[in-house]
Design a protein around this motif. Structure first.
Motif, PDB file in Angstrom:
ATOM      1  N   UNK A 181       0.850  -1.190   0.000  1.00 12.82           N
ATOM      2  CA  UNK A 181       0.000   0.000   0.000  1.00 12.82           C
ATOM      3  C   UNK A 181       0.883   1.235   0.000  1.00 12.82           C
ATOM      4  N   UNK A 182       0.775   2.055  -1.020  1.00 13.44           N
ATOM      5  CA  UNK A 182       1.601   3.269  -1.140  1.00 13.44           C
ATOM      6  C   UNK A 182       0.856   4.521  -0.672  1.00 13.44           C
ATOM      7  N   UNK A 183      -0.266   4.340   0.016  1.00 14.70           N
ATOM      8  CA  UNK A 183      -1.060   5.470   0.487  1.00 14.70           C
ATOM      9  C   UNK A 183      -0.222   6.417   1.333  1.00 14.70           C
ATOM     10  N   UNK A 184      -0.388   7.706   1.092  1.00 18.87           N
ATOM     11  CA  UNK A 184       0.253   8.729   1.903  1.00 18.87           C
ATOM     12  C   UNK A 184      -0.793   9.313   2.848  1.00 18.87           C
ATOM     13  N   UNK A 185      -0.418   9.469   4.096  1.00 20.11           N
ATOM     14  CA  UNK A 185      -1.327  10.004   5.106  1.00 20.11           C
ATOM     15  C   UNK A 185      -0.770  11.338   5.594  1.00 20.11           C
ATOM     16  N   UNK A 186      -1.603  12.364   5.545  1.00 19.33           N
ATOM     17  CA  UNK A 186      -1.249  13.683   6.057  1.00 19.33           C
ATOM     18  C   UNK A 186      -2.223  13.996   7.190  1.00 19.33           C
ATOM     19  N   UNK A 187      -1.695  14.187   8.387  1.00 21.17           N
ATOM     20  CA  UNK A 187      -2.524  14.449   9.561  1.00 21.17           C
ATOM     21  C   UNK A 187      -2.226  15.845  10.092  1.00 21.17           C
ATOM     22  N   UNK A 188      -3.256  16.621  10.236  1.00 25.09           N
ATOM     23  CA  UNK A 188      -3.154  17.942  10.848  1.00 25.09           C
ATOM     24  C   UNK A 188      -3.887  17.877  12.177  1.00 25.09           C
ATOM     25  N   UNK A 189      -3.153  18.036  13.265  1.00 24.42           N
ATOM     26  CA  UNK A 189      -3.720  17.952  14.609  1.00 24.42           C
ATOM     27  C   UNK A 189      -3.737  19.345  15.218  1.00 24.42           C
ATOM     28  N   UNK A 190      -4.928  19.879  15.443  1.00 22.72           N
ATOM     29  CA  UNK A 190      -5.074  21.224  16.001  1.00 22.72           C
ATOM     30  C   UNK A 190      -5.651  21.081  17.406  1.00 22.72           C
ATOM     31  N   UNK A 191      -4.920  21.616  18.378  1.00 23.51           N
ATOM     32  CA  UNK A 191      -5.313  21.504  19.779  1.00 23.51           C
ATOM     33  C   UNK A 191      -5.079  22.833  20.482  1.00 23.51           C
TER      34      UNK A 191
END
Length: 116
Positions: free
Chosen positions: A13-23
């Motif tokens: 699986x070559x999926x790229x994950x971009x996570x933006x965590x705003x706290x």
């Protein structure tokens, strides 16, 4: 995090994950050490960015400061890559609510976003 682990552990699986965590505060970031480890262990496939909105952010904070915005979604959300349709021509069953707000304004389609 569980979904990211499943995707990243699959060598096919070559999926790229971009996570933006705003706290509000750094202490509010859930599983920060695990997220940072995933980013270190999977460079180019898992990217995490943090932004704090609280009034008191320490001076040596290495993340970003500010509330979510369309510009933030475009800058940190990663490229929009449309998933190919399923063999029947559909995008698959809709199991989430409608895509609203910043991500919609940034040009994302409901099929591009996993909400929880």
């Amino acid at each position: 995090v569980q979904l990211a682990r499943i995707v990243l552990e699959d060598p096919d699986d070559a999926t790229q994950i971009h996570l933006l965590s705003i706290n509000r505060n750094e202490d509010d970031i859930l599983m920060m050490e695990e997220l940072d480890r995933l980013a270190r262990d999977h460079p180019g496939r898992f990217v995490v960015n943090y932004s704090l909105t609280g009034a008191e952010v320490r001076s040596d904070w290495e993340g970003y400061v500010g509330r979510g915005s369309v510009d933030m979604a475009k800058m940190w959300g990663g490229p929009i890559a449309r998933a190919p349709p399923l063999p029947d021509g559909s995008k698959g069953p809709k199991i989430q609510g409608p895509l609203l707000g910043l991500l919609k304004e940034a040009g994302y389609d409901a099929a591009d976003v996993f909400k929880y």
